[in-house]
Structures are given as structure tokens and as C-alpha cells.
Design a protein around this motif. Structure first.
Motif, PDB file in Angstrom:
ATOM      1  N   GLY A 287       0.783  -1.218   0.000  1.00 12.87           N
ATOM      2  CA  GLY A 287       0.000   0.000   0.000  1.00 12.87           C
ATOM      3  C   GLY A 287       0.822   1.278   0.000  1.00 12.87           C
ATOM      4  O   GLY A 287       0.276   2.373  -0.056  1.00 12.87           O
ATOM      5  N   GLU A 288       2.143   1.145   0.029  1.00 18.15           N
ATOM      6  CA  GLU A 288       2.987   2.347   0.068  1.00 18.15           C
ATOM      7  C   GLU A 288       3.128   2.943  -1.332  1.00 18.15           C
ATOM      8  O   GLU A 288       3.043   2.234  -2.335  1.00 18.15           O
ATOM      9  N   GLU A 289       3.314   4.259  -1.395  1.00 23.71           N
ATOM     10  CA  GLU A 289       3.491   4.934  -2.679  1.00 23.71           C
ATOM     11  C   GLU A 289       4.950   4.829  -3.113  1.00 23.71           C
ATOM     12  O   GLU A 289       5.848   5.286  -2.412  1.00 23.71           O
ATOM     13  N   THR A 290       5.193   4.178  -4.239  1.00 23.80           N
ATOM     14  CA  THR A 290       6.557   4.091  -4.756  1.00 23.80           C
ATOM     15  C   THR A 290       6.569   4.542  -6.209  1.00 23.80           C
ATOM     16  O   THR A 290       5.539   4.931  -6.749  1.00 23.80           O
ATOM     17  N   GLY A 291       7.721   4.478  -6.802  1.00 24.29           N
ATOM     18  CA  GLY A 291       7.839   4.979  -8.168  1.00 24.29           C
ATOM     19  C   GLY A 291       7.933   3.880  -9.202  1.00 24.29           C
ATOM     20  O   GLY A 291       8.272   2.747  -8.902  1.00 24.29           O
ATOM     21  N   ALA A 292       7.592   4.257 -10.425  1.00 26.63           N
ATOM     22  CA  ALA A 292       7.789   3.370 -11.561  1.00 26.63           C
ATOM     23  C   ALA A 292       8.394   4.189 -12.697  1.00 26.63           C
ATOM     24  O   ALA A 292       8.259   5.408 -12.725  1.00 26.63           O
ATOM     25  N   ALA A 293       9.084   3.509 -13.573  1.00 25.56           N
ATOM     26  CA  ALA A 293       9.545   4.151 -14.804  1.00 25.56           C
ATOM     27  C   ALA A 293       8.719   3.584 -15.946  1.00 25.56           C
ATOM     28  O   ALA A 293       8.517   2.373 -16.025  1.00 25.56           O
ATOM     29  N   VAL A 294       8.214   4.471 -16.792  1.00 22.59           N
ATOM     30  CA  VAL A 294       7.365   4.067 -17.909  1.00 22.59           C
ATOM     31  C   VAL A 294       8.147   4.313 -19.192  1.00 22.59           C
ATOM     32  O   VAL A 294       8.445   5.452 -19.529  1.00 22.59           O
ATOM     33  N   LYS A 295       8.521   3.236 -19.864  1.00 22.58           N
ATOM     34  CA  LYS A 295       9.271   3.386 -21.115  1.00 22.58           C
ATOM     35  C   LYS A 295       8.325   3.170 -22.279  1.00 22.58           C
ATOM     36  O   LYS A 295       7.714   2.102 -22.399  1.00 22.58           O
ATOM     37  N   ILE A 296       8.190   4.186 -23.109  1.00 17.46           N
ATOM     38  CA  ILE A 296       7.250   4.117 -24.233  1.00 17.46           C
ATOM     39  C   ILE A 296       8.024   4.145 -25.545  1.00 17.46           C
ATOM     40  O   ILE A 296       8.703   5.125 -25.860  1.00 17.46           O
TER      41      ILE A 296
ATOM     42  N   LEU B  42       6.416  -0.331 -21.540  1.00 16.04           N
ATOM     43  CA  LEU B  42       7.013  -1.180 -20.510  1.00 16.04           C
ATOM     44  C   LEU B  42       7.031  -0.412 -19.195  1.00 16.04           C
ATOM     45  O   LEU B  42       7.465   0.734 -19.147  1.00 16.04           O
ATOM     46  N   ILE B  43       6.514  -1.041 -18.150  1.00 14.17           N
ATOM     47  CA  ILE B  43       6.566  -0.431 -16.821  1.00 14.17           C
ATOM     48  C   ILE B  43       7.569  -1.199 -15.980  1.00 14.17           C
ATOM     49  O   ILE B  43       7.544  -2.429 -15.940  1.00 14.17           O
ATOM     50  N   MET B  44       8.466  -0.464 -15.363  1.00 16.27           N
ATOM     51  CA  MET B  44       9.463  -1.117 -14.506  1.00 16.27           C
ATOM     52  C   MET B  44       9.664  -0.306 -13.235  1.00 16.27           C
ATOM     53  O   MET B  44       9.202   0.830 -13.126  1.00 16.27           O
ATOM     54  N   GLU B  45      10.361  -0.913 -12.306  1.00 19.97           N
ATOM     55  CA  GLU B  45      10.725  -0.254 -11.063  1.00 19.97           C
ATOM     56  C   GLU B  45      11.523   1.023 -11.359  1.00 19.97           C
ATOM     57  O   GLU B  45      12.364   1.034 -12.250  1.00 19.97           O
ATOM     58  N   PHE B  46      11.249   2.076 -10.633  1.00 16.16           N
ATOM     59  CA  PHE B  46      12.012   3.319 -10.770  1.00 16.16           C
ATOM     60  C   PHE B  46      13.319   3.201 -10.002  1.00 16.16           C
ATOM     61  O   PHE B  46      13.324   2.839  -8.820  1.00 16.16           O
ATOM     62  N   LEU B  47      14.420   3.484 -10.668  1.00 19.34           N
ATOM     63  CA  LEU B  47      15.734   3.429 -10.020  1.00 19.34           C
ATOM     64  C   LEU B  47      16.192   4.830  -9.706  1.00 19.34           C
ATOM     65  O   LEU B  47      16.566   5.581 -10.607  1.00 19.34           O
TER      66      LEU B  47
END
Ligand code: ATP
Ligand code: MG
Length: 276
Positions: free
Chosen positions: A88-97, A161-166
């Protein structure tokens, strides 16, 4: 009486669809077109197919918001996004289009069609880009399964593509060219170690390795940008591997002592490299 629609009508119909998708996304709290100015830029990326894919990913709750642009590359744009984590915590994602109107499409075909995992796909322009996106997802998953640092792939749909934000506090980690995690000698050994582990443990060759496609994270080097990575069965796998080694040597040569690229290749593969 049957009449062929005027091309302008198609254009209008298309814009209508895009407006509708935009509104549906806005209803979900995702705002993409903020003003007339950004409309032109975003129009290059967010066409109807892409908006539909984005809509599906938001609906599946993979991401909950989309933020600013991190990077505009040759083939793809990367954006930061919000996501709600497992607890439930707010985290980030990286969206590669991947842009559907990309210029670099012939190279994509070459990498895709030599890879037995993806050789039997349909070969239209869009299909190749969709397969390319899926290939990056699979390559990231395979790399992580082998315990090698790279972003965790979260989902994909069509060209997204959605991936974990680094990064930290919404700021992406720097590329290796901007910051080394350790001394040049140690970082060089780590980079060669990544190439070796990728080959020996994940059975992959990155194929576009450079100081741009390695990030310097809090715990060391992280591989990114893996759509073009191929398995050792690819007819050009050894050439790609040798080129990766050469790129890394070229970057470190002014900074520290490097091992001869033929020796690095032999240490990794157990065979000599012969140009073919
Ligand atoms: N998961 C991530 N987290 C944070 N930043 C990222 C992530 N993925 C990519 N980036 C940033 O975006 C930049 C571009 O990403 P990437 O290298 O994957 O695409 P690209 O080089 O534009 O791809 P292509 O050359 O295929 O168009 C990276 O150098 C990095 O700074
Ligand atoms: Mg890159």
C-alpha cells in the motif's frame, strides 16, 4: 449509397478517439496533455494505440499517475510514474514508451529475428515494436532471475514497458558516465563482472552496453536498456559481446588499467573471439 470517407474525416475520427481516451485517463487521475505547447511534443508519443495501452495499464493499477519526462531517446521516451506498492505504500515506476513512429526500425528487426524466442512473430512495423517491448520485459525478468542488478519489470502492454524506478526522491540514479560508485579499477572489475554474469548466469548478451546504459545505484552498478539483448544462439551474439567489452574498455582506458578485450572475451566465453 456507399461513399468512401474523406481522409479528413478519418483524421477527425482519430482525434475524437484520442480526446476520449485522454478524458478516460483524466477520469483516472492521469493527465497527459496539459497545454497547447506540450500537445505537439506529447502527440509524437501519445497516439491512440499508446493511450489505449496506457489506459489498460492504469486500469490494471500497475501505475496510478504519470509524471515528468526522464529521457527522450532514439526510440523511446521514459517517464516517471506513481505506483502503489504491495503493502500500500506509494513508490515509483519508470514508464518506457517505444514511439510507434520510430526511425530505428531496421536494427530492431535484425535483433528480433535472429533470436529464436522471437523469430516467429508477424513482421509489420507495429508488431516488431510490440515484440521489442515484450523482449525488453523478458530480458529484464531473466536478468533479475539470475540475480544480476537491473530494474524489476512490472508489466507491459503493446509499446509500453513499466518497470521499477531506479533513483531516490524522484531523481533517477546517474548514468555510470556521470558517476562511478567506486574507484575506476574496482568499477571496471564490476562492469566486466556484470557482462560475465549476464553471459554465464542469465545466458544473455546486452548488445548495447556503454557508460549510458549502466546506472550507478546506491549499491553499485545496475544494467538498463535491455530490449536488444540476445541469447548466445543469436548468430551475432559473439560480435555483440565483443563490442560490449570494447565499449567498456574504451570508457575505462583513460581512467585505469584495462584487460585486453580478447582476454576478457576468452575469460567469459571460454573460447577465442574471431570476427565473423
Ligand atoms: N528504471 C529506471 N529508473 C530510472 N531511470 C531510468 C530507468 N530506466 C531508464 N531510465 C533513465 O532513462 C534513460 C533512458 O533509458 P533507456 O536507456 O532504457 O532508453 P533509451 O536509451 O532511450 O533507449 P533507446 O536507445 O532504445 O531509445 C536512462 O539513461 C536513465 O537515465
Ligand atoms: Mg539507453
Amino acid at each position: 449509397m456507399k461513399s468512401t470517407p474523406h481522409p479528413r474525416d478519418h483524421h477527425h475520427e482519430n482525434l475524437d478517439k484520442i480526446e476520449r481516451l485522454d478524458r478516460k485517463l483524466a477520469d483516472l487521475g492521469i493527465k497527459i496533455r496539459k497545454d497547447e505547447d506540450s500537445r505537439k511534443v506529447t502527440g509524437e508519443v501519445f497516439d491512440e494505440t499508446t493511450l489505449l495501452a496506457l489506459y489498460k495499464l492504469v486500469n490494471k493499477k500497475v501505475i496510478s499517475s504519470i509524471g515528468g519526462s526522464i529521457s527522450t531517446g532514439k526510440e523511446a521516451n521514459v517517464f516517471i510514474a506513481g505506483r502503489t506498492g504491495k503493502t500500500g505504500e506509494e513508490t515509483g515506476a519508470a514508464v518506457k514508451i517505444y514511439r510507434l513512429r520510430t526511425g530505428n526500425f531496421t536494427t530492431m528487426s535484425e535483433y528480433i529475428l535472429g533470436d529464436p524466442r522471437f523469430s516467429n512473430i508477424r513482421r509489420t512495423h507495429k508488431d516488431i515494436i510490440f515484440a521489442w517491448t515484450k523482449k525488453e520485459y523478458s530480458n529484464l525478468a531473466r536478468t533479475r532471475e539470475a540475480g544480476i542488478p537491473c530494474p524489476e519489470p512490472l508489466a507491459f502492454d503493446r509499446n509500453i514497458l513499466i518497470m521499477e524506478f531506479l533513483g531516490e526522491d524522484g531523481i533517477p540514479y546517474p548514468q555510470m558516465r556521470q558517476k562511478l560508485p567506486k574507484s575506476p579499477e574496482e568499477t571496471y572489475q564490476d562492469a566486466v563482472g556484470l557482462i560475465r554474469d549476464l553471459y554465464q548466469k542469465a545466458r544473455l548478451v546486452h548488445g548495447d552496453l556503454s557508460e549510458y546504459n549502466i546506472l550507478t545505484g546506491a549499491d553499485g552498478l545496475i544494467l538498463i536498456d535491455m530490449a536488444q539483448a540476445v541469447t548466445p544462439e543469436h548468430p551475432k551474439a559473439y560480435n555483440f559481446l565483443f563490442r560490449d567489452i570494447r565499449n567498456i574498455n574504451r570508457f575505462f582506458a583513460p581512467k585505469c588499467k584495462t584487460t585486453d578485450e580478447h582476454d576478457v572475451f576468452r575469460n567469459i566465453v571460454g573460447e577465442e573471439f574471431f570476427e565473423i
